[in-house]
Structure formats: structure tokens, C-alpha cells
Design an enzyme around this catalytic site. Structure first.
Site, PDB file in Angstrom:
ATOM      1  N   CYS A  87       0.547   1.328  -7.637  1.00  0.00           N
ATOM      2  CA  CYS A  87       0.571  -0.101  -7.950  1.00  0.00           C
ATOM      3  C   CYS A  87       1.542  -0.341  -9.106  1.00  0.00           C
ATOM      4  O   CYS A  87       1.623   0.459 -10.039  1.00  0.00           O
ATOM      5  CB  CYS A  87      -0.819  -0.635  -8.248  1.00  0.00           C
ATOM      6  SG  CYS A  87      -1.357  -0.500  -9.946  1.00  0.00           S
ATOM      7  N   GLU A  88       2.286  -1.419  -8.981  1.00  0.00           N
ATOM      8  CA  GLU A  88       3.341  -1.665  -9.973  1.00  0.00           C
ATOM      9  C   GLU A  88       2.787  -2.150 -11.312  1.00  0.00           C
ATOM     10  O   GLU A  88       3.506  -2.180 -12.297  1.00  0.00           O
ATOM     11  CB  GLU A  88       4.370  -2.658  -9.434  1.00  0.00           C
ATOM     12  CG  GLU A  88       3.858  -4.074  -9.259  1.00  0.00           C
ATOM     13  CD  GLU A  88       4.911  -4.974  -8.635  1.00  0.00           C
ATOM     14  OE1 GLU A  88       5.883  -4.462  -8.067  1.00  0.00           O
ATOM     15  OE2 GLU A  88       4.731  -6.206  -8.716  1.00  0.00           O
ATOM     16  N   HIS A  90      -0.155  -0.874 -12.922  1.00  0.00           N
ATOM     17  CA  HIS A  90      -0.740   0.196 -13.740  1.00  0.00           C
ATOM     18  C   HIS A  90      -0.123   1.556 -13.438  1.00  0.00           C
ATOM     19  O   HIS A  90      -0.454   2.543 -14.078  1.00  0.00           O
ATOM     20  CB  HIS A  90      -2.259   0.277 -13.498  1.00  0.00           C
ATOM     21  CG  HIS A  90      -2.974  -1.003 -13.773  1.00  0.00           C
ATOM     22  ND1 HIS A  90      -3.262  -1.932 -12.784  1.00  0.00           N
ATOM     23  CD2 HIS A  90      -3.454  -1.533 -14.927  1.00  0.00           C
ATOM     24  CE1 HIS A  90      -3.891  -2.964 -13.312  1.00  0.00           C
ATOM     25  NE2 HIS A  90      -4.016  -2.761 -14.610  1.00  0.00           N
ATOM     26  N   GLN A 128       0.281  -4.309  -2.603  1.00  0.00           N
ATOM     27  CA  GLN A 128      -0.042  -4.102  -1.181  1.00  0.00           C
ATOM     28  C   GLN A 128       0.571  -5.193  -0.302  1.00  0.00           C
ATOM     29  O   GLN A 128       1.023  -4.932   0.820  1.00  0.00           O
ATOM     30  CB  GLN A 128      -1.563  -4.036  -1.019  1.00  0.00           C
ATOM     31  CG  GLN A 128      -1.987  -3.587   0.376  1.00  0.00           C
ATOM     32  CD  GLN A 128      -3.487  -3.434   0.499  1.00  0.00           C
ATOM     33  OE1 GLN A 128      -4.154  -3.019  -0.452  1.00  0.00           O
ATOM     34  NE2 GLN A 128      -4.031  -3.757   1.647  1.00  0.00           N
ATOM     35  N   HIS A 156      -7.653   0.766  -4.334  1.00  0.00           N
ATOM     36  CA  HIS A 156      -6.777   0.795  -5.507  1.00  0.00           C
ATOM     37  C   HIS A 156      -7.479   1.502  -6.657  1.00  0.00           C
ATOM     38  O   HIS A 156      -8.535   1.047  -7.121  1.00  0.00           O
ATOM     39  CB  HIS A 156      -6.422  -0.641  -5.913  1.00  0.00           C
ATOM     40  CG  HIS A 156      -5.542  -1.331  -4.918  1.00  0.00           C
ATOM     41  ND1 HIS A 156      -4.252  -1.716  -5.197  1.00  0.00           N
ATOM     42  CD2 HIS A 156      -5.763  -1.681  -3.631  1.00  0.00           C
ATOM     43  CE1 HIS A 156      -3.718  -2.285  -4.120  1.00  0.00           C
ATOM     44  NE2 HIS A 156      -4.617  -2.283  -3.160  1.00  0.00           N
TER      45      HIS A 156
HETATM   46  N1  LIG Z   1      -2.344  -8.791  -5.480  1.00  0.00           N
HETATM   47  C1  LIG Z   1      -2.364  -7.518  -5.880  1.00  0.00           C
HETATM   48  N2  LIG Z   1      -2.847  -7.234  -7.084  1.00  0.00           N
HETATM   49  C2  LIG Z   1      -2.872  -5.950  -7.454  1.00  0.00           C
HETATM   50  C3  LIG Z   1      -2.422  -4.906  -6.650  1.00  0.00           C
HETATM   51  N3  LIG Z   1      -2.592  -3.736  -7.322  1.00  0.00           N
HETATM   52  C4  LIG Z   1      -3.147  -4.071  -8.503  1.00  0.00           C
HETATM   53  N4  LIG Z   1      -3.325  -5.413  -8.604  1.00  0.00           N
HETATM   54  C5  LIG Z   1      -3.876  -6.276  -9.657  1.00  0.00           C
HETATM   55  O1  LIG Z   1      -2.923  -6.601 -10.625  1.00  0.00           O
HETATM   56  C6  LIG Z   1      -3.615  -7.327 -11.624  1.00  0.00           C
HETATM   57  C7  LIG Z   1      -2.959  -7.196 -12.982  1.00  0.00           C
HETATM   58  O2  LIG Z   1      -3.671  -8.044 -13.811  1.00  0.00           O
HETATM   59  P1  LIG Z   1      -3.625  -8.070 -15.413  1.00  0.00           P
HETATM   60  O3  LIG Z   1      -4.691  -9.006 -15.890  1.00  0.00           O
HETATM   61  O4  LIG Z   1      -2.218  -8.315 -15.837  1.00  0.00           O
HETATM   62  O5  LIG Z   1      -3.955  -6.544 -15.754  1.00  0.00           O
HETATM   63  P2  LIG Z   1      -5.303  -5.922 -16.324  1.00  0.00           P
HETATM   64  O6  LIG Z   1      -5.666  -6.551 -17.618  1.00  0.00           O
HETATM   65  O7  LIG Z   1      -5.135  -4.438 -16.332  1.00  0.00           O
HETATM   66  O8  LIG Z   1      -6.355  -6.369 -15.218  1.00  0.00           O
HETATM   67  P3  LIG Z   1      -7.712  -5.723 -14.695  1.00  0.00           P
HETATM   68  O9  LIG Z   1      -7.359  -4.738 -13.611  1.00  0.00           O
HETATM   69  O10 LIG Z   1      -8.509  -6.876 -14.144  1.00  0.00           O
HETATM   70  O11 LIG Z   1      -8.375  -5.040 -15.855  1.00  0.00           O
HETATM   71  C8  LIG Z   1      -5.057  -6.842 -11.532  1.00  0.00           C
HETATM   72  O12 LIG Z   1      -5.850  -7.925 -11.111  1.00  0.00           O
HETATM   73  C9  LIG Z   1      -5.019  -5.765 -10.453  1.00  0.00           C
HETATM   74  O13 LIG Z   1      -6.224  -5.676  -9.703  1.00  0.00           O
HETATM   75  C10 LIG Z   1      -1.903  -5.243  -5.373  1.00  0.00           C
HETATM   76  O14 LIG Z   1      -1.461  -4.402  -4.590  1.00  0.00           O
HETATM   77  N5  LIG Z   1      -1.895  -6.564  -5.042  1.00  0.00           N
HETATM   78 ZN   LIG Z   2      -3.021  -1.656 -10.558  1.00  0.00          ZN
END
Ligand SMILES: Nc1nc2c(ncn2[C@@H]2O[C@H](COP(=O)(O)OP(=O)(O)OP(=O)(O)O)[C@@H](O)[C@H]2O)c(=O)[nH]1
Ligand SMILES: [Zn+2]
Length: 198
Positions: A87-88, A90, A128, A156
Site C-alpha cells: 500500500c502506498e 504505509h 487497491q 491489508h
Molecule cells: N482506498 C484505499 N485506502 C487504502 C488502501 N490501502 C490503505 N488505505 C488507507 O489509507 C488511509 C490513509 O489514511 P491516513 O489517515 O492518512 O493514515 P493513518 O493515520 O495511518 O490511518 P489509519 O490506518 O486509519 O490509522 C487509511 O485509511 C488506510 O486504510 C487502498 O488500497 N485503498
Molecule cells: Zn496502508
């Protein structure tokens, strides 16, 4: 598509990434000189290049290598294609299965090329939705079929190991072009990918 062997890694990139992974080791409180991890920055640098090698690959070229004239015009389905991506947001893995179908328009494609196209786009930093779209558009533009469909089911790690820590949620994305916009064709595809036939 030939996968990378260790000796083929770009030395300059490996060197830079190695330094970064060394900093990460220190950051997490490790001693980078400890015997077990002294080579870890280099291993991690190579692993990261392996997992993102799709940037250097040309999916259209892969498909064009094995397109054959044939007047078969029924649905072709390849299901349960395993995929691993990052995933881009994390840079943690997401993985699962892709299911692909197309209806030829005078040309069929070598079956193995469909999983190869999945890997070209999966081995990059992705979301995704874009992964699904990249595969769909590539097949649509290159094969110019009567229709094409892509479904991806994945979990994920960024939602499992950290963050919301949900272990049982999976994400499904899909894309449909041409004849798969019609409900009957789409339903036939969805029925075929949910059957247990292996
Ligand atoms: N739409 C989508 N979201 C993704 C994918 N992979 C990861 N994410 C989401 O990318 C989002 C990044 O949100 P942020 O709030 O900037 O990051 P964060 O604080 O680490 O968020 P949390 O995961 O909710 O703790 C998260 O909601 C992840 O679940 C994907 O393939 N598609
Ligand atoms: Zn992620």
C-alpha cells in the site's frame, strides 16, 4: 517477465536504500553491527527492489508477445490469481486474489500473460482501486476485446497489524468494460468466479 536475480540489482539504488534501512534499524533501537542483522540493510534494499520491480516492466509488451488470431468469442475467465502488493500509504503489504475475464474480439491472449500483467501492476506502491483500474485499462487498450472484467479481493496489513487492527475485513474492488457493463454478462462472470471448480 524475468524476475530479478540478486546480481541484477542496481548497485547505486541498493547503496542508497541500504543507508536508509540502516537508519531505520537505528531508529527502532537496534544495533546495526549486531551479527544477525549486519547484512539486513542490504537484504531489505534488495527485497524492496524486488517488490517494486513492476515500475520497470511493460505490461502491453508482455501481452503483445502472445496474442493470437482466433474466432472464439465466448468469455475467458482466469480466477484466483494470487497477488502481493504494497500500500502506498504505509508501504505495508496487501495481498489476495485477482479474477479476470475478457471476451475476445478476434484475438486471444496467452493465458499466463494475465497473471503476469497482474504482477506488473501489483509490484509497485499501490492502492487497491488503482491496481484494479490499471489491470482493466491495460487489458482493454491492448486486447481491444468485446469486454473485460477485473475483480480483486484483498486484505491489508496496515488495517490488521496496526491502525484499526481489524483481522477479518477484506476489500473487494471491481471494474467492468464493454459487454461486462450488461448485467447478464456480469452475472455470468460473477457466478463463474464464485464456483469451486479448480
Ligand atoms: N482506498 C484505499 N485506502 C487504502 C488502501 N490501502 C490503505 N488505505 C488507507 O489509507 C488511509 C490513509 O489514511 P491516513 O489517515 O492518512 O493514515 P493513518 O493515520 O495511518 O490511518 P489509519 O490506518 O486509519 O490509522 C487509511 O485509511 C488506510 O486504510 C487502498 O488500497 N485503498
Ligand atoms: Zn496502508
Amino acid at each position: 517477465m524475468a524476475y530479478k536475480f540478486f546480481e541484477e540489482y542496481n548497485q547505486e539504488v541498493t547503496g542508497k536504500m541500504k543507508q536508509s534501512f540502516q537508519d531505520i534499524l537505528v531508529g527502532v533501537g537496534e544495533n546495526p553491527e549486531r551479527e544477525g542483522i549486519v547484512k539486513t540493510p542490504e537484504r531489505a534494499a534488495k527485497a524492496m527492489q524486488f517488490l517494486t520491480q513492476g515500475y520497470e516492466m511493460d505490461a502491453e509488451k508482455i501481452l503483445k508477445k502472445a496474442m493470437f488470431s482466433e474466432d472464439y468469442d465466448e468469455m475467458v475467465v482466469v480466477k484466483d490469481i494470487e497477488l502481493y502488493s504494497l500500500c502506498e500509504h504505509h508501504m505495508l503489504p496487501f495481498f489476495g486474489k485477482a479474477h479476470i475475464a475478457y471476451i475476445p474480439n478476434g484475438k486471444i491472449v496467452g493465458l499466463s500473460k494475465l497473471p503476469r500483467v497482474v504482477d506488473v501492476f501489483a509490484r509497485r506502491l499501490q492502492v487497491q482501486e488503482r491496481l484494479t483500474h490499471d489491470i482493466l485499462e491495460c487489458l482493454n487498450n491492448t486486447l481491444q476485446p468485446q469486454g473485460v472484467a477485473v475483480v480483486i479481493e484483498a486484505v491489508h496489513m496496515c488495517m490488521m497489524m496496526r491502525g484499526v487492527q481489524k483481522q477479518n475485513s477484506a476489500t473487494t474492488t471491481s471494474g467492468f468494460r464493454g459487454q461486462f457493463k450488461e448485467i447478464e454478462t456480469r452475472n455470468e462472470f460473477l457466478k463463474l468466479i464464485s464456483s469451486d471448480l479448480k
